[in-house]
Design a protein around this motif. Sequence first.
Motif, PDB file in Angstrom:
ATOM      1  N   ALA A 230       0.836  -1.211   0.000  1.00  0.00           N
ATOM      2  CA  ALA A 230       0.000   0.000   0.000  1.00  0.00           C
ATOM      3  C   ALA A 230       0.866   1.256   0.000  1.00  0.00           C
ATOM      4  O   ALA A 230       0.580   2.213  -0.736  1.00  0.00           O
ATOM      5  CB  ALA A 230      -0.931  -0.009   1.210  1.00  0.00           C
ATOM      6  N   VAL A 231       1.932   1.264   0.798  1.00  0.00           N
ATOM      7  CA  VAL A 231       2.819   2.425   0.844  1.00  0.00           C
ATOM      8  C   VAL A 231       3.519   2.608  -0.503  1.00  0.00           C
ATOM      9  O   VAL A 231       3.616   3.727  -1.022  1.00  0.00           O
ATOM     10  CB  VAL A 231       3.845   2.290   1.993  1.00  0.00           C
TER      11      VAL A 231
ATOM     12  N   LYS B 195       2.474   1.641  -3.431  1.00  0.00           N
ATOM     13  CA  LYS B 195       1.465   2.108  -4.390  1.00  0.00           C
ATOM     14  C   LYS B 195       1.227   3.610  -4.214  1.00  0.00           C
ATOM     15  O   LYS B 195       1.145   4.342  -5.212  1.00  0.00           O
ATOM     16  CB  LYS B 195       0.171   1.326  -4.179  1.00  0.00           C
ATOM     17  N   ASP B 196       1.112   4.056  -2.955  1.00  0.00           N
ATOM     18  CA  ASP B 196       0.920   5.484  -2.687  1.00  0.00           C
ATOM     19  C   ASP B 196       2.098   6.312  -3.207  1.00  0.00           C
ATOM     20  O   ASP B 196       1.914   7.396  -3.764  1.00  0.00           O
ATOM     21  CB  ASP B 196       0.727   5.740  -1.184  1.00  0.00           C
ATOM     22  N   LYS B 197       3.313   5.811  -3.054  1.00  0.00           N
ATOM     23  CA  LYS B 197       4.495   6.527  -3.546  1.00  0.00           C
ATOM     24  C   LYS B 197       4.493   6.622  -5.061  1.00  0.00           C
ATOM     25  O   LYS B 197       4.822   7.659  -5.639  1.00  0.00           O
ATOM     26  CB  LYS B 197       5.773   5.836  -3.063  1.00  0.00           C
TER      27      LYS B 197
ATOM     28  N   GLU C 188       1.849   6.560  -7.016  1.00  0.00           N
ATOM     29  CA  GLU C 188       0.800   7.508  -7.382  1.00  0.00           C
ATOM     30  C   GLU C 188       1.256   8.954  -7.142  1.00  0.00           C
ATOM     31  O   GLU C 188       0.983   9.835  -7.947  1.00  0.00           O
ATOM     32  CB  GLU C 188      -0.482   7.226  -6.595  1.00  0.00           C
ATOM     33  N   ALA C 189       1.965   9.188  -6.049  1.00  0.00           N
ATOM     34  CA  ALA C 189       2.442  10.538  -5.750  1.00  0.00           C
ATOM     35  C   ALA C 189       3.453  11.003  -6.790  1.00  0.00           C
ATOM     36  O   ALA C 189       3.515  12.194  -7.115  1.00  0.00           O
ATOM     37  CB  ALA C 189       3.045  10.582  -4.357  1.00  0.00           C
TER      38      ALA C 189
END
Length: 133
Positions: free
Chosen positions: A122-123, A125-127, A129-130
């Motif tokens: 999840a982390v 994936k968030d990175k 996307e950012a």
Amino acid sequence: RPRPPCTPPLPIWPLSTPPTQKEVKDMARFLSLWRISPSGPWPTDPTENAKVYETIFAAIDNLLETGEMLEFGFFQGATSGYVISTGEAKDSFRRAFSFYPFFEIEGREILSYETGKEVMRAVLKDKIEAMKQ
């Protein structure tokens, strides 16, 4: 000069009703490493020393029977070992403090491989996307 007899730790009573299997799965888990405290008030008389250990064994048996402690073990040498337990941080702290000053205990909350993998993905994936923004 011989040490005076000491008062062993009080029996540790269950913190609550034993949890169900689902509740255990959802609870935080802790790994605690323990070692005998050389500065603890251990009696030098073998009979008194045996009484202290029997009280400690009874407390550990109680915690294992109620499910507050999932596993208790020794490392080679029998002066240190580990505990795996569930609950909240305050439960883990209470169990550890109940054995003070006879034992020194270092506790850590642990995550399963699956939980750690899920969080890391999840982390990541968030990175990713950012970085696209």
